[in-house]
Design an enzyme around this catalytic site. Sequence first.
Site, PDB file in Angstrom:
ATOM      1  CB  CYS A 187      -3.829  -4.556  -0.562  1.00 38.90           C
ATOM      2  SG  CYS A 187      -3.474  -4.016  -2.244  1.00 38.90           S
ATOM      3  CG  HIS A 216       2.152  14.634  -6.199  1.00 36.88           C
ATOM      4  ND1 HIS A 216       3.484  14.285  -6.158  1.00 36.88           N
ATOM      5  CD2 HIS A 216       1.478  13.487  -6.438  1.00 36.88           C
ATOM      6  CE1 HIS A 216       3.609  12.988  -6.374  1.00 36.88           C
ATOM      7  NE2 HIS A 216       2.400  12.482  -6.544  1.00 36.88           N
ATOM      8  CB  SER A 234      -0.912   0.006   1.229  1.00 30.94           C
ATOM      9  OG  SER A 234      -1.635  -1.211   1.315  1.00 30.94           O
TER      10      SER A 234
END
EC number: 4.1.1.50
Length: 269
Positions: free
Chosen positions: A141, A118, A113
């Site tokens: 996951c 950003h 994971s």
Amino acid sequence: MNDELRLHGFNNLTKSLSFNIYDINFAKTEQHQNEYIAYIDEMYNADRLTEILTQVTDIIGANVLNVARQDYEPHGASVTILISEYPVEGEEDYSQASPGPMPETVVGHLDKSHITVHTYPESHPDSGISTFRADIDVSTCGVISPLKALNFLIHSFDSDVVTMDYRVRGFTRDVDGRKHYIDHEINSIQNFLAEDTKQIYEMIDVNIYQENIFHTKMLLKEFNIENYLFGRSVSEFSEDELDSITKALWREMQEIFYSRNMSNGPAPV
């Protein structure tokens, strides 16, 4: 997941939450616009973003494997954290659609994971409108949903407009070989938002239930103009100027919310 459901091996479902957070501001002069960009770069530099994402990792009960971070020239920053599962004491029912903490530790098991952010600060030299955007992805996951981190992340930024996408991909098998394409109940991302968040935002859903794809857009209902004037105070503007700036801010927010340019003034909410 239903306690009576027994899986064959690991839960292979991938749950991805992606969203953009927009912070709008007004900086009248070129100097104030440059100062705004510098302020955002300092406020949300790579170190600060790493702190935020590390707290997200704690919220969803994950373990940090690796951190990559970078500040950019002339502005902006990125952080990526690889995470893995580990047990946390306590219990929580992840099959229920409920708001996550802001923040508290949550039980969870993850593997393969990641969490990324950003940032994109920018300012228009003519209009004075400055817009800061943060793109965030939380992908996990296993049995836990990244939606548990949603409220914390929204309240970690000055969020005027938020667009969110949540998707569950892949499948996991039970011991009888039957495929399961989702392991929790959800009909809207709004199910995972705290009530105080719902009170202050207008929201629109665009969902494709049969594909386990959910999309929600949020727009701030109202704001105090004094909090949006960077480097200046309300007393330095005339009533007409404040009215014009308020309309320009609303227009910027609504153009982002509706994903289209508007030529005849702000659209009704």
